[in-house]
Design a protein around this motif. Structure first.
Motif, PDB file in Angstrom:
ATOM      1  N   THR A  93      21.548  40.488 109.998  1.00 26.13           N
ATOM      2  CA  THR A  93      22.578  40.645 108.972  1.00 26.13           C
ATOM      3  C   THR A  93      23.933  40.935 109.592  1.00 26.13           C
ATOM      4  OG1 THR A  93      22.160  43.030 108.777  1.00 26.13           O
ATOM      5  CG2 THR A  93      20.952  41.570 107.275  1.00 26.13           C
ATOM      6  N   THR A  94      24.962  40.624 108.808  1.00 28.14           N
ATOM      7  CA  THR A  94      26.311  41.111 109.083  1.00 28.14           C
ATOM      8  C   THR A  94      26.699  41.990 107.905  1.00 28.14           C
ATOM      9  OG1 THR A  94      27.323  39.147 108.091  1.00 28.14           O
ATOM     10  CG2 THR A  94      27.006  39.128 110.499  1.00 28.14           C
ATOM     11  N   HIS A  95      27.759  42.736 108.082  1.00 24.89           N
ATOM     12  CA  HIS A  95      28.204  43.701 107.072  1.00 24.89           C
ATOM     13  C   HIS A  95      29.518  43.209 106.464  1.00 24.89           C
ATOM     14  CE1 HIS A  95      30.257  47.442 105.762  1.00 24.89           C
ATOM     15  NE2 HIS A  95      29.051  47.727 105.319  1.00 24.89           N
ATOM     16  N   VAL A  96      29.576  43.138 105.142  1.00 23.06           N
ATOM     17  CA  VAL A  96      30.777  42.691 104.434  1.00 23.06           C
ATOM     18  C   VAL A  96      31.310  43.852 103.612  1.00 23.06           C
ATOM     19  CG1 VAL A  96      31.694  41.104 102.689  1.00 23.06           C
ATOM     20  CG2 VAL A  96      29.972  40.307 104.330  1.00 23.06           C
ATOM     21  N   GLU A  97      32.627  44.024 103.673  1.00 19.37           N
ATOM     22  CA  GLU A  97      33.277  45.084 102.909  1.00 19.37           C
ATOM     23  C   GLU A  97      34.492  44.512 102.194  1.00 19.37           C
ATOM     24  OE1 GLU A  97      33.941  49.221 104.574  1.00 19.37           O
ATOM     25  OE2 GLU A  97      35.983  48.404 104.626  1.00 19.37           O
ATOM     26  N   PHE A  98      34.580  44.800 100.902  1.00 25.45           N
ATOM     27  CA  PHE A  98      35.759  44.475 100.101  1.00 25.45           C
ATOM     28  C   PHE A  98      36.441  45.801  99.785  1.00 25.45           C
ATOM     29  CE2 PHE A  98      32.668  41.148  99.035  1.00 25.45           C
ATOM     30  CZ  PHE A  98      33.418  39.997  99.135  1.00 25.45           C
ATOM     31  N   ARG A  99      37.647  45.998 100.304  1.00 29.58           N
ATOM     32  CA  ARG A  99      38.398  47.230 100.057  1.00 29.58           C
ATOM     33  C   ARG A  99      39.623  46.877  99.219  1.00 29.58           C
ATOM     34  NH1 ARG A  99      37.950  52.123 101.956  1.00 29.58           N
ATOM     35  NH2 ARG A  99      36.481  51.488 103.559  1.00 29.58           N
ATOM     36  N   LEU A 100      39.849  47.627  98.143  1.00 27.09           N
ATOM     37  CA  LEU A 100      40.972  47.374  97.241  1.00 27.09           C
ATOM     38  C   LEU A 100      42.006  48.480  97.383  1.00 27.09           C
ATOM     39  CD1 LEU A 100      38.160  46.398  95.817  1.00 27.09           C
ATOM     40  CD2 LEU A 100      39.651  45.956  93.909  1.00 27.09           C
ATOM     41  N   GLU A 101      43.269  48.060  97.457  1.00 26.03           N
ATOM     42  CA  GLU A 101      44.380  49.005  97.527  1.00 26.03           C
ATOM     43  C   GLU A 101      45.476  48.524  96.589  1.00 26.03           C
ATOM     44  OE1 GLU A 101      45.666  49.323 101.605  1.00 26.03           O
ATOM     45  OE2 GLU A 101      43.695  50.015 102.291  1.00 26.03           O
ATOM     46  N   PRO A 102      46.200  49.459  95.967  1.00 28.13           N
ATOM     47  CA  PRO A 102      47.316  49.042  95.111  1.00 28.13           C
ATOM     48  C   PRO A 102      48.408  48.385  95.950  1.00 28.13           C
ATOM     49  CG  PRO A 102      47.225  51.440  95.287  1.00 28.13           C
ATOM     50  CD  PRO A 102      46.049  50.909  96.037  1.00 28.13           C
ATOM     51  N   SER A 103      49.075  47.410  95.360  1.00 27.93           N
ATOM     52  CA  SER A 103      50.206  46.759  96.029  1.00 27.93           C
ATOM     53  C   SER A 103      51.304  46.509  94.999  1.00 27.93           C
ATOM     54  CB  SER A 103      49.770  45.441  96.671  1.00 27.93           C
ATOM     55  OG  SER A 103      49.494  44.472  95.685  1.00 27.93           O
ATOM     56  N   ALA A 104      52.454  46.096  95.481  1.00 29.90           N
ATOM     57  CA  ALA A 104      53.598  45.859  94.592  1.00 29.90           C
ATOM     58  C   ALA A 104      53.280  44.812  93.524  1.00 29.90           C
ATOM     59  CB  ALA A 104      54.814  45.437  95.408  1.00 29.90           C
ATOM     60  N   ASN A 105      52.486  43.793  93.884  1.00 30.09           N
ATOM     61  CA  ASN A 105      52.176  42.710  92.951  1.00 30.09           C
ATOM     62  C   ASN A 105      50.866  42.903  92.209  1.00 30.09           C
ATOM     63  OD1 ASN A 105      54.512  41.340  93.628  1.00 30.09           O
ATOM     64  ND2 ASN A 105      53.517  40.347  95.371  1.00 30.09           N
ATOM     65  N   GLY A 106      50.111  43.926  92.552  1.00 32.86           N
ATOM     66  CA  GLY A 106      48.822  44.135  91.892  1.00 32.86           C
ATOM     67  C   GLY A 106      47.834  44.784  92.824  1.00 32.86           C
ATOM     68  N   THR A 107      47.132  43.947  93.599  1.00 31.73           N
ATOM     69  CA  THR A 107      46.052  44.444  94.445  1.00 31.73           C
ATOM     70  C   THR A 107      46.101  43.806  95.824  1.00 31.73           C
ATOM     71  OG1 THR A 107      44.637  44.662  92.490  1.00 31.73           O
ATOM     72  CG2 THR A 107      43.533  44.684  94.631  1.00 31.73           C
ATOM     73  N   LEU A 108      45.960  44.635  96.835  1.00 34.37           N
ATOM     74  CA  LEU A 108      45.719  44.154  98.186  1.00 34.37           C
ATOM     75  C   LEU A 108      44.218  44.241  98.399  1.00 34.37           C
ATOM     76  CD1 LEU A 108      46.537  43.241 101.044  1.00 34.37           C
ATOM     77  CD2 LEU A 108      46.745  45.682 101.633  1.00 34.37           C
ATOM     78  N   LEU A 109      43.589  43.109  98.679  1.00 30.69           N
ATOM     79  CA  LEU A 109      42.166  43.061  98.959  1.00 30.69           C
ATOM     80  C   LEU A 109      41.997  42.821 100.452  1.00 30.69           C
ATOM     81  CD1 LEU A 109      39.164  42.937  98.110  1.00 30.69           C
ATOM     82  CD2 LEU A 109      39.509  40.475  97.778  1.00 30.69           C
ATOM     83  N   ILE A 110      41.225  43.683 101.081  1.00 30.32           N
ATOM     84  CA  ILE A 110      40.929  43.530 102.503  1.00 30.32           C
ATOM     85  C   ILE A 110      39.438  43.239 102.620  1.00 30.32           C
ATOM     86  CG2 ILE A 110      40.997  44.611 104.784  1.00 30.32           C
ATOM     87  CD1 ILE A 110      43.138  46.558 103.395  1.00 30.32           C
ATOM     88  N   ILE A 111      39.133  42.045 103.098  1.00 27.66           N
ATOM     89  CA  ILE A 111      37.754  41.617 103.300  1.00 27.66           C
ATOM     90  C   ILE A 111      37.469  41.741 104.794  1.00 27.66           C
ATOM     91  CG2 ILE A 111      36.077  39.745 103.077  1.00 27.66           C
ATOM     92  CD1 ILE A 111      38.091  38.480 100.997  1.00 27.66           C
ATOM     93  N   THR A 112      36.424  42.478 105.133  1.00 28.89           N
ATOM     94  CA  THR A 112      36.045  42.646 106.535  1.00 28.89           C
ATOM     95  C   THR A 112      34.576  42.301 106.682  1.00 28.89           C
ATOM     96  OG1 THR A 112      37.611  44.485 106.708  1.00 28.89           O
ATOM     97  CG2 THR A 112      36.000  44.259 108.479  1.00 28.89           C
ATOM     98  N   GLU A 113      34.271  41.482 107.665  1.00 32.73           N
ATOM     99  CA  GLU A 113      32.877  41.185 107.991  1.00 32.73           C
ATOM    100  C   GLU A 113      32.666  41.539 109.456  1.00 32.73           C
ATOM    101  OE1 GLU A 113      29.397  37.784 107.677  1.00 32.73           O
ATOM    102  OE2 GLU A 113      31.454  37.198 107.217  1.00 32.73           O
ATOM    103  N   THR A 114      31.676  42.368 109.711  1.00 36.46           N
ATOM    104  CA  THR A 114      31.369  42.818 111.065  1.00 36.46           C
ATOM    105  C   THR A 114      29.890  42.606 111.366  1.00 36.46           C
ATOM    106  OG1 THR A 114      30.931  45.065 110.280  1.00 36.46           O
ATOM    107  CG2 THR A 114      33.179  44.604 111.037  1.00 36.46           C
ATOM    108  N   GLY A 115      29.542  42.797 112.632  1.00 35.78           N
ATOM    109  CA  GLY A 115      28.142  42.731 113.038  1.00 35.78           C
ATOM    110  C   GLY A 115      27.706  41.420 113.639  1.00 35.78           C
ATOM    111  N   PHE A 116      28.657  40.568 113.984  1.00 28.45           N
ATOM    112  CA  PHE A 116      28.294  39.268 114.549  1.00 28.45           C
ATOM    113  C   PHE A 116      27.571  39.401 115.888  1.00 28.45           C
ATOM    114  CE2 PHE A 116      31.566  38.223 111.494  1.00 28.45           C
ATOM    115  CZ  PHE A 116      31.030  37.108 110.874  1.00 28.45           C
ATOM    116  N   ASP A 117      27.761  40.523 116.574  1.00 28.61           N
ATOM    117  CA  ASP A 117      27.067  40.735 117.842  1.00 28.61           C
ATOM    118  C   ASP A 117      25.554  40.815 117.665  1.00 28.61           C
ATOM    119  OD1 ASP A 117      29.403  40.630 119.246  1.00 28.61           O
ATOM    120  OD2 ASP A 117      29.570  42.806 119.568  1.00 28.61           O
TER     121      ASP A 117
END
Length: 150
Positions: A93-117
């Motif tokens: 498996t790899t690990h996926v994370e969706f992190r939401l932060e407020p931004s001037a236009n609405g939402t900043l979404l940060i998608i991170t996928e780790t664990g490829f090793d």
């Protein structure tokens, strides 16, 4: 070699709208193009079938890890190496994370996928390339989804 993919996208929608598109399994399925068998529940296994054109033969198998309303959704999903002949549940498996932060236009979404090793050497580069392209496409799909469905 880097062990992660990070994709940041500005969405012209409030965090509550983006959260609904991420956390509701039916909405997630609409923009991600996967038919999921049931709702996302922390600690539970999520199963389904991809509906993305050209990938309909691929199963979806993930373990939902964390759901922090309007902040974070994370899961571990199985890399599907169809040439291996190994059941998807036995694949790394790899690990996926969706992190939401407020931004001037609405939402900043940060998608991170780790664990490829954790992937076998012959899969690592191809999976990173494919998933990098995939997250670019999925970020566009999500942006269109939250803009259209308000």
């Amino acid at each position: 070699m880097a062990d992660q993919i990070v994709k940041e996208v500005e969405l012209d929608a409030p965090i509550s709208r983006v959260w609904r598109a991420l956390s509701d399994h039916e909405e997630f399925g609409q923009w991600f193009r996967v038919r999921l068998d049931g709702p996302f529940v922390p600690g539970a296994i999520s199963t389904g079938q991809m509906t993305y054109p050209g990938y309909e033969h691929m199963p979806w198998l993930a373990t939902i890890e964390r759901m922090e309303p309007e902040r974070l959704l994370s899961f571990k999903w199985h890399d599907f190496d169809e040439e291996s002949g190994v059941d998807i549940a036995e694949q790394p498996t790899t690990h996926v994370e969706f992190r939401l932060e407020p931004s001037a236009n609405g939402t900043l979404l940060i998608i991170t996928e780790t664990g490829f090793d954790a992937l076998p050497d012959h899969r690592r580069i191809a999976a990173m390339r494919s998933n990098t392209e995939g997250w670019n496409i999925q970020a566009e799909n999500l942006a269109s989804h939250v803009a259209v469905t308000g």
